[in-house]
Design a protein around this motif. Structure first.
Motif, PDB file in Angstrom:
ATOM      1  N   GLU A  14     -11.628  -0.166   0.557  1.00  0.00           N
ATOM      2  CA  GLU A  14     -10.798  -0.690   0.528  1.00  0.00           C
ATOM      3  C   GLU A  14     -10.509  -2.149   0.286  1.00  0.00           C
ATOM      4  O   GLU A  14      -9.316  -2.929  -0.807  1.00  0.00           O
ATOM      5  CB  GLU A  14     -10.333  -0.703   1.915  1.00  0.00           C
ATOM      6  N   SER A  15     -11.887  -2.410   0.200  1.00  0.00           N
ATOM      7  CA  SER A  15     -11.458  -4.013  -0.198  1.00  0.00           C
ATOM      8  C   SER A  15     -12.112  -4.035  -1.638  1.00  0.00           C
ATOM      9  O   SER A  15     -11.313  -5.733  -2.474  1.00  0.00           O
ATOM     10  CB  SER A  15     -12.694  -4.905   0.173  1.00  0.00           C
ATOM     11  N   VAL A  16     -11.934  -3.204  -2.334  1.00  0.00           N
ATOM     12  CA  VAL A  16     -12.095  -3.252  -3.875  1.00  0.00           C
ATOM     13  C   VAL A  16     -10.807  -2.701  -4.588  1.00  0.00           C
ATOM     14  O   VAL A  16      -9.889  -3.174  -5.259  1.00  0.00           O
ATOM     15  CB  VAL A  16     -13.305  -1.804  -4.177  1.00  0.00           C
ATOM     16  N   ILE A  75      -7.212   9.046   5.590  1.00  0.00           N
ATOM     17  CA  ILE A  75      -6.420   8.214   4.480  1.00  0.00           C
ATOM     18  C   ILE A  75      -5.790   8.699   3.375  1.00  0.00           C
ATOM     19  O   ILE A  75      -6.594   9.414   2.991  1.00  0.00           O
ATOM     20  CB  ILE A  75      -8.474   8.169   4.020  1.00  0.00           C
ATOM     21  N   ALA A  76      -4.794   8.344   3.370  1.00  0.00           N
ATOM     22  CA  ALA A  76      -4.023   8.967   2.904  1.00  0.00           C
ATOM     23  C   ALA A  76      -3.201   7.206   1.847  1.00  0.00           C
ATOM     24  O   ALA A  76      -2.053   6.930   2.139  1.00  0.00           O
ATOM     25  CB  ALA A  76      -2.322   8.864   3.344  1.00  0.00           C
ATOM     26  N   TRP A  77      -3.816   6.777   0.691  1.00  0.00           N
ATOM     27  CA  TRP A  77      -3.985   6.062   0.385  1.00  0.00           C
ATOM     28  C   TRP A  77      -3.184   5.812  -1.172  1.00  0.00           C
ATOM     29  O   TRP A  77      -2.529   5.203  -1.619  1.00  0.00           O
ATOM     30  CB  TRP A  77      -4.942   5.181  -0.269  1.00  0.00           C
ATOM     31  N   GLY A  83       0.694   4.294   0.885  1.00  0.00           N
ATOM     32  CA  GLY A  83      -0.459   3.749   0.636  1.00  0.00           C
ATOM     33  C   GLY A  83      -1.211   3.007   0.257  1.00  0.00           C
ATOM     34  O   GLY A  83      -0.288   1.672  -0.590  1.00  0.00           O
ATOM     35  N   LEU A  84      -2.109   2.140   1.110  1.00  0.00           N
ATOM     36  CA  LEU A  84      -2.829   1.150   0.345  1.00  0.00           C
ATOM     37  C   LEU A  84      -3.060   0.454  -1.013  1.00  0.00           C
ATOM     38  O   LEU A  84      -2.540   0.061  -1.545  1.00  0.00           O
ATOM     39  CB  LEU A  84      -4.304   0.986   1.323  1.00  0.00           C
ATOM     40  N   ARG A  85      -3.171   2.588  -1.273  1.00  0.00           N
ATOM     41  CA  ARG A  85      -3.524   1.977  -3.040  1.00  0.00           C
ATOM     42  C   ARG A  85      -2.621   1.914  -4.031  1.00  0.00           C
ATOM     43  O   ARG A  85      -2.855   3.188  -5.222  1.00  0.00           O
ATOM     44  CB  ARG A  85      -4.964   3.091  -2.896  1.00  0.00           C
ATOM     45  N   ALA A  89       4.478   2.114  -2.795  1.00  0.00           N
ATOM     46  CA  ALA A  89       4.887   1.893  -1.551  1.00  0.00           C
ATOM     47  C   ALA A  89       4.286   0.054  -1.322  1.00  0.00           C
ATOM     48  O   ALA A  89       3.750  -0.435  -1.774  1.00  0.00           O
ATOM     49  CB  ALA A  89       3.184   1.681  -0.799  1.00  0.00           C
ATOM     50  N   PRO A  90       5.390   0.236  -0.275  1.00  0.00           N
ATOM     51  CA  PRO A  90       5.983  -1.856  -0.070  1.00  0.00           C
ATOM     52  C   PRO A  90       4.580  -2.087   0.863  1.00  0.00           C
ATOM     53  O   PRO A  90       4.256  -3.316   0.091  1.00  0.00           O
ATOM     54  CB  PRO A  90       6.660  -1.404   1.820  1.00  0.00           C
ATOM     55  N   PRO A  91       3.250  -2.108   1.097  1.00  0.00           N
ATOM     56  CA  PRO A  91       3.346  -0.421   2.129  1.00  0.00           C
ATOM     57  C   PRO A  91       3.549  -1.027   3.456  1.00  0.00           C
ATOM     58  O   PRO A  91       3.375  -1.600   4.417  1.00  0.00           O
ATOM     59  CB  PRO A  91       1.976  -0.287   2.088  1.00  0.00           C
ATOM     60  N   LEU A  92       4.258   0.136   4.035  1.00  0.00           N
ATOM     61  CA  LEU A  92       4.624  -0.096   5.276  1.00  0.00           C
ATOM     62  C   LEU A  92       2.702   0.347   5.958  1.00  0.00           C
ATOM     63  O   LEU A  92       2.392   1.568   6.112  1.00  0.00           O
ATOM     64  CB  LEU A  92       5.380   1.131   6.107  1.00  0.00           C
TER      65      LEU A  92
END
Lengths: 201, 201
Positions: A14-16, A75-77, A83-85, A89-92
């Motif tokens: 996540e941090s990468v 985990i739905a990145w 999606g974090l990745r 996505a805004p993402p929400l």
């Protein structure tokens, strides 16, 4: 590898990849807003293409999918809303209250425009589909939209704090009946109701 | 400047900013799919941030809005569905047939995912809102969604050719009643009906 180590690994990933997506969100916004001259655009494009070449050297062949961590987190990145990745996505960030209320607070930028200075009606639909669906979501079990009805009361402005929320009205077997809305500081802009299906498998 | 020169200028701008957005769409996809190691991601991110800094030196303060060319074409380059300069948009190319049918053919990639390997239900809503709304669209006059109802018959796959189409059922004053759907090669996946409002001003 222990479960705990796998969880740590997700946090490391996540941090990468999180900051990478955030940098691309800024680029998406500037793609729309920049007034740079052709030479500057060509220079920026060359850097972007070079970055994409680097990232493409090692890439999964298809979409991200949904992964479940050993501690049961989904985990739905790659998801188009949360999606974090996913720079689309805004993402929400979705919050679940103990009483079943689901909510998210966010602001929409230039990338979500429809009518000038306002969110595309379909973007409100995209967000409400997700937030209403989240009321029916169970861990590692996907939820599918059956029907969704949206009532647009007035326009939803870009650049202003917004809140989406939803709750379950009732359930019938595999069907969850949910209602919700998007609101700005002056009240509801779009109301929605939907039926969401949780397959038994 | 003559009208003709202004038109040429829009085409020139399209050739500058269109390829930039296309490069960023590739980057959006790779943000989701890359499995590059942290060092490679850091290198790519540095290039992306540098490109964004270049583009930000000269940028309009707000969203793109909608511009109308001297020959009456609507330029909605920031639009979340059709925007040439918006990497969030696939972008869809909307076709208008003489009989009023509106259609678009497209394929959705990893950035539009909801359930694994399938389009987010809200993405189908986003697209159908736009395609149904386009039936009511008049030059330089915005159209607002009043209500939109979506019926999901089955899932919509990523990476497969899709077609969205819509037509007007009837009009009543400022209201246009439209119906449409998204289909893949096996038939309709999502059906929609909507009421769109064309303000008189």
């Amino acid at each position: 590898m222990s479960d705990e180590m796998l969880c740590i690994d997700y946090r490391r990933l996540e941090s990468v990849y999180g900051p990478l997506a955030q940098s691309i969100r800024r680029l998406v916004d500037l793609s729309i807003r920049t007034e740079a001259d052709p030479e500057t655009v060509a220079s920026a494009k060359a850097k972007i293409d070079s970055a994409a070449d680097e990232l493409s050297a090692s890439a999964r062949p298809g979409p991200f999918g949904v992964q479940v961590t050993p501690d049961g987190q989904t985990i739905a990145w790659g998801n188009a809303v949360i999606g974090l990745r996913n720079p689309v996505a805004p993402p929400l960030v979705i919050h679940h209250e103990p009483d079943g209320l689901v909510w998210s607070e966010f602001t929409l930028g230039a990338a979500y425009e429809g009518p000038p200075d306002h969110a595309h009606g379909g973007v409100s639909a995209l967000i409400l589909d997700h937030v209403l669906g989240a009321t029916a979501h169970k861990l590692d079990r996907p939820v599918y939209t059956g029907t969704l009805t949206l009532r647009y009361r007035r326009r939803t402005a870009l650049g202003r704090p917004l809140r989406a929320e939803a709750h379950i009205e009732r359930t019938e077997g595999v069907k969850t009946f949910s209602v919700g809305h998007i609101a700005d500081e002056d009240g509801v802009t779009v109301a929605a109701e939907g039926i969401f299906i949780s397959p038994k498998t």
